[in-house]
Design an enzyme around this catalytic site. Structure first.
Site, mmCIF file in Angstrom:
data_model
loop_
_atom_site.group_PDB
_atom_site.id
_atom_site.type_symbol
_atom_site.label_atom_id
_atom_site.label_comp_id
_atom_site.label_asym_id
_atom_site.label_seq_id
_atom_site.Cartn_x
_atom_site.Cartn_y
_atom_site.Cartn_z
ATOM 1 N N CYS A 33 0.869 -1.180 0.000
ATOM 2 C CA CYS A 33 0.000 0.000 0.000
ATOM 3 C C CYS A 33 0.907 1.232 0.000
ATOM 4 C CB CYS A 33 -0.918 0.133 1.215
ATOM 5 S SG CYS A 33 -2.218 -1.096 1.295
ATOM 6 N N ARG A 58 3.456 -0.342 -5.319
ATOM 7 C CA ARG A 58 3.261 -0.892 -3.977
ATOM 8 C C ARG A 58 1.887 -1.556 -3.822
ATOM 9 N NH1 ARG A 58 6.626 0.787 -0.313
ATOM 10 N NH2 ARG A 58 5.096 0.493 1.325
ATOM 11 N N TRP A 105 -3.391 -2.242 -1.662
ATOM 12 C CA TRP A 105 -3.199 -3.664 -1.985
ATOM 13 C C TRP A 105 -3.964 -4.388 -0.894
ATOM 14 C CZ3 TRP A 105 -1.564 -6.684 -5.756
ATOM 15 C CH2 TRP A 105 -1.197 -7.993 -5.475
ATOM 16 N N ASN A 131 -1.199 2.609 5.769
ATOM 17 C CA ASN A 131 -0.463 1.482 5.176
ATOM 18 C C ASN A 131 -0.010 0.603 6.330
ATOM 19 O OD1 ASN A 131 1.314 -0.260 3.890
ATOM 20 N ND2 ASN A 131 2.977 1.245 3.899
ATOM 21 N N GLY A 132 -0.427 -0.657 6.328
ATOM 22 C CA GLY A 132 -0.047 -1.567 7.408
ATOM 23 C C GLY A 132 -1.251 -2.371 7.860
ATOM 24 N N GLU A 512 11.368 -25.462 -12.550
ATOM 25 C CA GLU A 512 11.232 -24.040 -12.238
ATOM 26 C C GLU A 512 12.513 -23.267 -12.581
ATOM 27 O OE1 GLU A 512 9.030 -22.048 -11.820
ATOM 28 O OE2 GLU A 512 9.889 -20.319 -10.790
ATOM 29 N N LYS A 516 12.694 -20.237 -15.359
ATOM 30 C CA LYS A 516 13.164 -18.889 -15.013
ATOM 31 C C LYS A 516 14.234 -18.436 -16.004
ATOM 32 C CE LYS A 516 10.924 -17.923 -12.943
ATOM 33 N NZ LYS A 516 9.668 -18.005 -12.275
ATOM 34 N N GLU A 519 12.714 -17.757 -19.643
ATOM 35 C CA GLU A 519 11.852 -16.593 -19.863
ATOM 36 C C GLU A 519 12.588 -15.272 -19.811
ATOM 37 O OE1 GLU A 519 8.721 -15.966 -16.915
ATOM 38 O OE2 GLU A 519 9.848 -17.152 -15.490
ATOM 39 N N HIS A 535 17.631 -42.085 -21.438
ATOM 40 C CA HIS A 535 16.618 -42.601 -22.363
ATOM 41 C C HIS A 535 16.457 -41.687 -23.582
ATOM 42 C CE1 HIS A 535 15.692 -45.770 -19.559
ATOM 43 N NE2 HIS A 535 15.656 -44.863 -18.596
ATOM 44 N N LYS A 634 2.417 -10.303 -17.459
ATOM 45 C CA LYS A 634 2.363 -10.715 -16.053
ATOM 46 C C LYS A 634 1.113 -11.526 -15.762
ATOM 47 C CE LYS A 634 3.779 -10.952 -11.847
ATOM 48 N NZ LYS A 634 4.805 -12.009 -11.642
HETATM 49 C C1 F6R Z 1 6.829 -17.562 -14.722
HETATM 50 C C2 F6R Z 1 5.496 -17.043 -14.497
HETATM 51 C C3 F6R Z 1 4.357 -17.757 -15.120
HETATM 52 C C4 F6R Z 1 3.160 -17.774 -14.158
HETATM 53 C C5 F6R Z 1 1.924 -18.348 -14.862
HETATM 54 C C6 F6R Z 1 0.755 -18.447 -13.917
HETATM 55 O O1 F6R Z 1 7.786 -16.817 -14.041
HETATM 56 O O2 F6R Z 1 5.316 -16.065 -13.845
HETATM 57 O O3 F6R Z 1 4.711 -19.035 -15.510
HETATM 58 O O4 F6R Z 1 3.513 -18.548 -13.045
HETATM 59 O O5 F6R Z 1 1.594 -17.542 -15.939
HETATM 60 O O6 F6R Z 1 0.403 -17.203 -13.437
HETATM 61 P P1 F6R Z 1 -0.481 -17.059 -12.139
HETATM 62 O O7 F6R Z 1 0.328 -17.588 -11.003
HETATM 63 O O8 F6R Z 1 -0.753 -15.596 -12.028
HETATM 64 O O9 F6R Z 1 -1.720 -17.873 -12.363
#
Ligand code: F6R
Length: 639
Positions: A33, A58, A105, A131-132, A512, A516, A519, A535, A634
């Site tokens: 926030c 934030r 938030w 905020n808090g 994972e 990372k 991407e 295999h 995102k």
């Molecule tokens: C990778 C990443 C994506 C998300 C995926 C699901 O770093 O961020 O693979 O994990 O798009 O997104 P959410 O968690 O928002 O459903």
């Protein structure tokens, strides 16, 4: 190479030294926030909106302002991003020379107009932004209700204007002091009162707050960028301090009234860097926020005696006893966290778990009935495929439990049960702190289910919870090894293919780590179950092919060493990841990243951190746009 912008070097080292005031401001940057306030002769609305724009990182589920004009407080607040508030201000003009603003938030109460800040008392004489978290708000709310106050919102914050109103007898500072003496929790506050249009009050305890000093005008803000276009002279407010601002003066005192003499801090950095708390990218900032995110997610779910307590989830005991299958459904990183959750639930609650990618699950023919639980995992709570999978499962009679980071998101609203990860907003496209907190959430859920089903005893639960508590410090230890990881990134950043291998939970972690890297660095990468290499995929391993070999599972350690030898025999350049007590790996690999000792099931949230940093520094070396990788968004709200 330093990843921190030049002017930030000092600040960041300060930041790690918890004793400095500057440190506190930025350490607390995770406490989400944003608040802002203005008193002077300009139009407060413009300044507040500009400041909120700089604080939107934030939190961004609602925003609002309150401004004093002609002896009345005018308020405008809206659910949604700041743009929604700005649009509604075009029709409903709000102006004046003193005001406060907030970007939210959500924690208490879903995002809505009424839950947005500022909050006011019934007569609209006092307005507060906060905020808090006010931890004792429920008892205060009850007390104030008995005194005749009517609450409109579901927030903890609304008790504040009512308390100030209750204690107000003509002296606003006194009323604020009395109010603060009643509060437990964390707060940065901005307060205005219609009978004191020449005064803006700010208070801080455990949430960030700065005061900006201008000429004939003064400012308050959660973070410096919000006011940097107006002044570079700031006071860094410490815990249990309050400030009374007028156009021409700033008086700082302890909340008991003792005067405080503070030095002015001259800000030398630029706005863009400041928003990232001194880090070069949001991703790096969010990697560093993980110790706190883990603690924030865990601490409200553990009793004083160390027992898991997720009663607020209201998982019905009879239903949990009856469940004979769990579907764990998510996408990307959230799916990878779900895989770790699967292992927890199978081991402790003794229920078979089918983990599936949401886009696949939707078009398969899942076996679902009223004894099926679906767990969906989603940082954003808006991922289209995950949401569709959830709807499908509900249609077929399953109950759905969501693990999500966004209060009031579509997935949260449509699920039967919701576990919120308290990671704070994740801005970088590459998910980091959401993943670690999702694992914590799933571990706690599995323990709760196991207790309800009688497949675990309390002593074992306390032992595991005790280990979860220590994760935060262990992650911090890894964060301190950043230099080692930078060196490793230097060795591999020009490669065209990088492989990740592991067994058991380490295979899930390999998925994972590899994602990372792909991407954000655009290097081709594959994650393999180490035993599966021979295999087929082993054919791709050549001289100098980088292989990240994860070997954190004691029970599979020897097997993993054999797999590492297989790739070494083909000339691979191997970076191992292992527990610091398992030193034999050193003999075989080229480099090793050690993680602190921990039970096998909890190695992942620690071991993921060096993998995140490795991906980050490889991408940095390659000059990639780390926070906004090409082709990615995102929140994936389309199929
Ligand atoms: C990778 C990443 C994506 C998300 C995926 C699901 O770093 O961020 O693979 O994990 O798009 O997104 P959410 O968690 O928002 O459903």
């Amino acid at each position: 190479m330093s990843c921190h912008p030049k002017n930030y070097t000092n600040l960041v080292s300060d930041y790690r030294d918890k004793s400095s005031s500057a440190a506190k401001i930025f350490r607390r940057g995770e406490n989400m926030c944003g608040i802002v306030g203005y008193i002077g002769s300009k139009n407060a609305t413009d300044i507040l909106l500009e400041g909120l724009g700089k604080l939107e990182y934030r939190g961004y589920d609602s925003a609002g302002i309150a401004v004093i004009k002609d002896n009345s407080i005018q308020v405008e607040k809206r659910k949604g991003r700041l743009a929604v508030l700005k649009e509604s201000l075009e029709d409903n003009h709000v102006e004046g020379n003193v005001g406060i603003g907030h970007t939210r938030w959500a924690t208490h109460g879903e995002p809505s107009d009424v839950n947005s800040h500022p909050h006011l008392n019934n007569e609209h004489t006092v307005a507060v932004v906060h905020n808090g978290i006010i931890e004792n708000y429920l008892s205060l709310r009850q007390e104030l209700t008995e005194k005749g106050y009517t609450f409109k919102s579901e927030t903890d914050t609304e008790v504040l204007p009512f308390l100030i109103d209750y204690y107000y007898e003509g002296d606003l500072v006194e009323a604020v002091k009395k109010t603060i003496s009643r509060l437990e929790g964390a707060y940065a506050l901005g307060i205005i009162h219609k009978h004191h249009p020449d005064m803006l009050i700010a208070v801080r305890k455990d949430s960030p707050l700065v005061i900006g000093v201008g000429e004939g005008e003064n400012f308050i803000a959660s973070d410096i960028p919000a006011i940097l276009n107006y002044t570079r002279q700031v006071y860094l407010i410490d815990n249990n301090e309050m400030a009374v601002l007028t156009n021409d003066s700033v008086e700082i005192m302890k909340t008991d009234g003792t005067k405080v003499d503070k030095e002015i801090y001259n800000v030398e950095w630029d706005v863009e860097a400041a928003e990232k708390g001194g880090y070069a990218h949001f991703m790096l900032k969010e990697i560093h926020e993980q110790p706190k995110a883990v603690k924030d997610t865990l601490s409200p779910r553990v009793d004083k005696d160390g027992m898991v307590n997720i009663k607020d989830l209201k998982l019905d005991e009879d239903y949990i006893k009856r469940i004979n299958k769990v579907y764990m459904v998510a996408c990307g990183t959230a799916y990878h966290a779900g895989l770790i959750g699967k292992a927890f639930i199978e081991k402790y609650a003794n229920i078979p778990v089918v983990a599936d990618i949401a886009s696949e699950f939707r078009y398969a023919n899942p076996f679902i009935d009223e004894n099926t639980l679906m767990i969906v995992v989603s940082q954003s709570g808006e991922t289209a495929d995950t949401l569709a999978a959830l709807r499908l499962a509900k249609e077929k009679g399953a109950k759905v439990l969501a693990v999500t980071n966004v209060v009031g998101s579509s997935i949260a609203r449509e699920s039967d049960y919701v576990f919120y990860t308290w990671a704070g907003p994740e801005i970088a496209v590459a998910s980091t702190k959401a993943y670690t907190t999702q694992i914590i959430g799933l571990a706690l859920i599995s323990l709760d289910m196991a207790l309800k089903r009688g497949t675990i005893d309390e002593i074992k639960v306390k032992e595991i919870v005790g280990q979860i508590w220590k994760l935060s410090d262990k992650i911090e230890m890894i964060l301190n090894r950043e230099e080692e990881i930078k060196d490793m990134a230097n060795e591999i950043h020009t490669s065209e293919d990088i492989f990740y291998i592991g067994r058991g939970l380490d295979y899930y972690l390999a998925l994972e780590g590899s994602l990372k890297l792909k991407e954000i660095s655009y290097i081709h990468s594959e994650a393999m179950a180490a035993g599966e290499l021979k295999h087929g995929t082993l054919a791709l391993i050549d001289k100098k092919t980088p292989v990240i070999a994860i070997a954190t599972q004691d029970s599979l350690y020897d097997k993993m060493l054999s797999n590492i030898k297989e790739v070494k025999a083909r000339g691979a350049y191997v970076i191992g990841v292992a527990k610091e007590t398992n030193k034999e790996i050193e003999e075989i690999v080229d480099k090793v990243i050690y993680i602190p000792e921990v039970m096998d099931e909890l190695a992942t949230p620690i071991a993921v951190v060096p993998l995140q940093m490795l991906a980050y520094y490889v991408a940095l070396n390659r000059g990639c746009d780390i926070d906004k990788p090409r082709n990615l968004a995102k929140s994936v709200t389309v199929e």
